[in-house]
Design a protein around this motif. Structure first.
Motif, short mmCIF file in Angstrom:
data_model
loop_
_atom_site.label_atom_id
_atom_site.label_comp_id
_atom_site.label_asym_id
_atom_site.label_seq_id
_atom_site.Cartn_x
_atom_site.Cartn_y
_atom_site.Cartn_z
N GLN A 152 -8.88 4.69 3.93
CA GLN A 152 -7.61 4.69 3.21
C GLN A 152 -7.03 6.29 3.42
OE1 GLN A 152 -7.97 3.27 -0.68
NE2 GLN A 152 -6.35 1.95 -0.66
N SER A 204 -8.79 -0.38 4.23
CA SER A 204 -9.27 -0.09 2.85
C SER A 204 -10.45 0.83 3.14
CB SER A 204 -9.64 -1.19 1.84
OG SER A 204 -10.71 -2.01 2.49
N THR A 240 -3.10 8.62 4.19
CA THR A 240 -2.08 9.13 2.74
C THR A 240 -1.78 10.45 3.16
OG1 THR A 240 -4.35 9.62 2.05
CG2 THR A 240 -3.29 7.59 1.16
N HIS A 258 1.15 -1.17 0.06
CA HIS A 258 0.01 -0.07 -0.06
C HIS A 258 0.95 1.24 -0.06
CE1 HIS A 258 -2.58 -3.24 1.40
NE2 HIS A 258 -3.47 -2.39 1.01
#
Ligand SMILES: Nc1nc2c(ncn2[C@@H]2O[C@H](COP(=O)(O)OP(=O)(O)O)[C@@H](O)[C@H]2O)c(=O)[nH]1
Ligand SMILES: [Mg+2]
Lengths: 476, 214
Positions: free
Chosen positions: A329, A326, A333, A264
């Protein structure tokens, strides 16, 4: 410490007075599905409101206790009356006299009731995992019976029923399987469990060969940096839980976090994700043992755990963590937009339910970001004991639309408002330090359930459309 | 709970702890403010905060120390906390050379986000790990001279150097501030540590229950 949600604003207290805490009593209870047509099941499902709680599993004492704490509102009387004697009778006929073998049989079609436990380990553990030996001294609670019929009765598990039951807490020895199903790791069709598990576990082994079992000098700089960060954090993960001092546990945690990061790249490993893996490890490991959670938490279980079991726990944790993340997510980030959004929503919500508290926070100069960031980033794992988080996650996992994203904000708001009175007495220093170390050491499932209930009330009040809100407002 | 003695101070200085994750920032903070060390402390998520008052040159200085998460991903959030800081302890781990190599990056963070006149002290932590030393004292000393930083080695584990580090940076901030205030009074327009920086927080922290709480 008083257990009452002192902080609840007046209007909410009023709402709670006229509403009970049970989710199903607030929501429409769907009619039992016709597929679950075994005798007794339908009847149970009909009565689900009345005795949803696992009261029979508790001593009369705790039950009484629980009610007085739930009682922000004079609900105590209501509750006591609302408990029909049925669960008790059932448990007596079904368990105490040991005569009702037919029930046992249909509830336990396989030696290992947790089909998420693999064949490799089940031979060694079947005696321990066999449900007939499960609640050795304790009578089977109504809740357990409900779970057993939902899980074992038909080849296709009704997700809707499973969700509904799970919202109020999953019995420990059904948790491992139930979490895997609720996370979408295992399908509702139980006949496919074994093949799914063996496929996913071998996929994980492959990922491990590709990313982990390679010489260090074949890793890029950034990969090495990631590995370094994981290695720094693993020994600092859940240090208050003896299980996580175990080297074998630390090894699987290191591996699965690193492999997750490699797969990921948009977020890669972010501090706090290590925390999120811990409930899975505990729950899945406990799945091999009856009433195994305590045994797992204190680490003594590791003497018995085989390498195969551990490998399975590692793979299952990897995939479930993957599924959990997921759904959220963009929390991890670059710039963590999801986190910022969650904190903003918490602030908005708090403003609507407890404007005084918000004013006070503003006055002393504390921003929501400063304390709630951690609540979002670690999903309250830093605020509660691990066993409490496991209970909390039962409910999160049972929420259909993103318990970890949406419902979590309501839980955080209830949590914050719970301390409203105290917080409003504090200045900046004291308040900030209080938030860093919330006094939840004595919290148990009971307190978590109160929290969940008031979060649920908030979500019904503030969760829907404006129209929905107005309807609720006018009824207040 | 803060005591009254804690609440009475002449100056309040905001100091930040920065550096790679795992170098011992949180333990330096807990050693200094509570005399505690924890071999297995959890990683810091977001920011944490603690205060302690010290005496220097006849004044009571309250240090408000902000501990930040070291990981890159959190920079966007943590950099906001440099605002208003008058001091920074930039920590590396003497047993991990990479944490020393990253000091340059942290200095850039400070240049980008902190006040220009922030006092920076380079801190080589874990000095107890003699057998694992990977950064020589001379090397770090040379680096700090070159970059005009104060420098000290500490061990949060055995407490050596910890009080000295905080005492020194707070004293230096105090001296700098008095000097700047003087030159400002002289009519010069030298940058001074604006009163805003120290007083904005001061206002929030003014003893609220000065006389009646105990
Ligand atoms: N030997 C030694 N270990 C330390 C020292 N300071 C911190 N540690 C350990 O280094 C690890 C990381 O410390 P922590 O304070 O959490 O680092 P941070 O991420 O910079 O806040 C922990 O295991 C600490 O116990 C020290 O002075 N000596
Ligand atoms: Mg830290």
């Amino acid at each position: 410490m008083s257990q009452q949600p002192r902080g609840l604003p007046g209007f909410l207290r009023r709402t709670l007075r006229s509403t009970t805490y049970e989710r199903d009593e607030i929501l429409d209870v769907p009619a039992p599905e016709s597929t679950d047509s075994a005798d007794g099941v339908v009847e149970d499902a009909d009565d689900i409101d009345a005795h949803e709680q696992d009261a029979p599993a508790r001593t009369a004492d705790t039950k009484e206790d629980q009610h007085s704490t739930l009682d922000v509102s004079g609900k105590k009387q209501l509750r006591t009356v609302a408990f029909p004697p049925l669960p008790r009778e059932r448990e007596q006929s079904g368990q105490l006299d040991g005569r009702d073998t037919s029930q046992d049989n249909h509830l336990t079609p396989t030696p290992s009731k947790d089909s998420s436990v693999s064949s490799s380990a089940s031979s060694q553990t079947s005696s321990r995992t066999s449900p007939s030996s499960a609640p050795t001294n304790q009578p089977k609670s109504y809740k357990e019976t409900q779970f057993e019929s939902t899980i074992s009765n038909s080849p296709i598990i009704s997700l809707r029923n499973l969700r509904k039951l799970s919202w109020n807490g999953i019995p420990p020895h059904h948790r491992s399987l139930t979490w895997k199903i609720l996370l979408g790791y295992l399908p509702a069709n139980t006949s496919r469990h074994t093949s799914t598990l063996s496929r996913k576990r071998s996929e994980y082994r492959e990922a491990r060969r590709q990313h982990y079992d390679i010489p260090d000098d074949s890793r890029t700089n950034s990969e090495q940096e990631t590995l370094r960060q994981v290695l720094v954090d693993v020994p600092r993960t859940a240090p208050e839980v003896p299980l996580f001092h175990n080297d074998r546990i630390r090894r699987i945690l290191t591996r699965l976090l690193y492999i997750w990061a490699m797969r990921h790249p948009a977020s890669s490993y972010v501090q706090g994700i290590n925390d999120l893996a811990t409930p899975f490890i505990v729950v899945f490991l406990s799945g091999y043992y009856n009433n195994g959670q305590e045994l797992c938490l204190d680490g003594t279980v590791m003497e018995k755990v085989t390498e195969e079991m551990l490998e399975e726990v590692e793979a299952d944790t990897y995939w479930c963590l993957t599924n959990l993340l997921s759904g959220i997510q963009d929390h991890y980030t670059s710039d963590q937009p999801g986190m910022q959004r969650m904190v903003m929503r918490l602030e908005e919500l708090t403003n609507r339910i407890d404007v005084q508290l918000c004013c006070h926070l503003k006055e002393v100069g504390i921003e929501f970001m400063q304390f709630a960031f951690k609540w979002m980033n670690c999903l309250l794992l830093r605020e509660f004991r691990l066993s409490c988080v496991v209970r909390l996650w039962d409910t999160y996992l049972s929420e259909e639309n993103g318990g970890f994203e949406d419902f979590h904000v309501y839980v955080c708001a209830s949590f914050l408002v719970h301390f409203s009175g105290e917080l409003q007495e504090m200045g900046f220093d004291e308040l900030f330090q209080f938030m860093q170390n919330m006094p939840t050491q004595d919290w148990g499932d009971r307190e978590i359930e109160i929290l969940l209930s008031s979060a649920f009330v908030l979500s019904t009040l503030f969760g829907g459309s404006e129209a929905h809100l107005n309807v609720v407002r006018t009824t207040l | 709970m803060t005591t009254r003695a804690d609440e009475e101070y002449d100056y309040l200085f905001k100091v930040v702890l920065i550096g790679d994750s795992g170098v011992g920032k949180s333990n330096l903070l807990s050693r200094f403010t509570r005399n505690e060390f924890n071999l297995e402390s959890k990683s810091t998520i977001g920011v944490e905060f603690a205060t302690k008052s010290i005496q220097t040159e006849g004044k009571t200085i309250k240090a408000q120390i902000w501990d930040t998460a070291g990981q890159e991903r959190y920079r966007a959030i943590t950099s906001a906390y440099y605002r208003g800081a008058v001091g920074a302890l930039l920590v590396y781990d003497i047993s991990k050379h990479s944490t020393f190599e990253n000091v340059e990056r942290w200095l850039k963070e400070l240049r980008d986000h902190a006040e220009a006149n922030i006092v920076v002290m380079l801190v080589g932590n874990k000095s107890d790990l003699r057998h694992l030393r990977a950064v020589e004292t001379d090397e770090a000393m040379a680096f700090s001279e070159q970059h005009n930083l104060a420098f000290i080695e500490t061990s949060a584990l055995d407490a050596s150097g910890v009080d000295t580090a905080f005492q020194r940076i707070l004293t230096e901030i105090y001296r700098l501030m008095s000097r700047r205030n003087m030159s400002a009074e002289d009519g010069g327009n030298a940058p001074k540590l604006s009163s805003g920086q120290t007083i904005s927080l001061n206002a929030d922290n003014k003893p609220r229950r000065n006389c009646c709480s105990g």
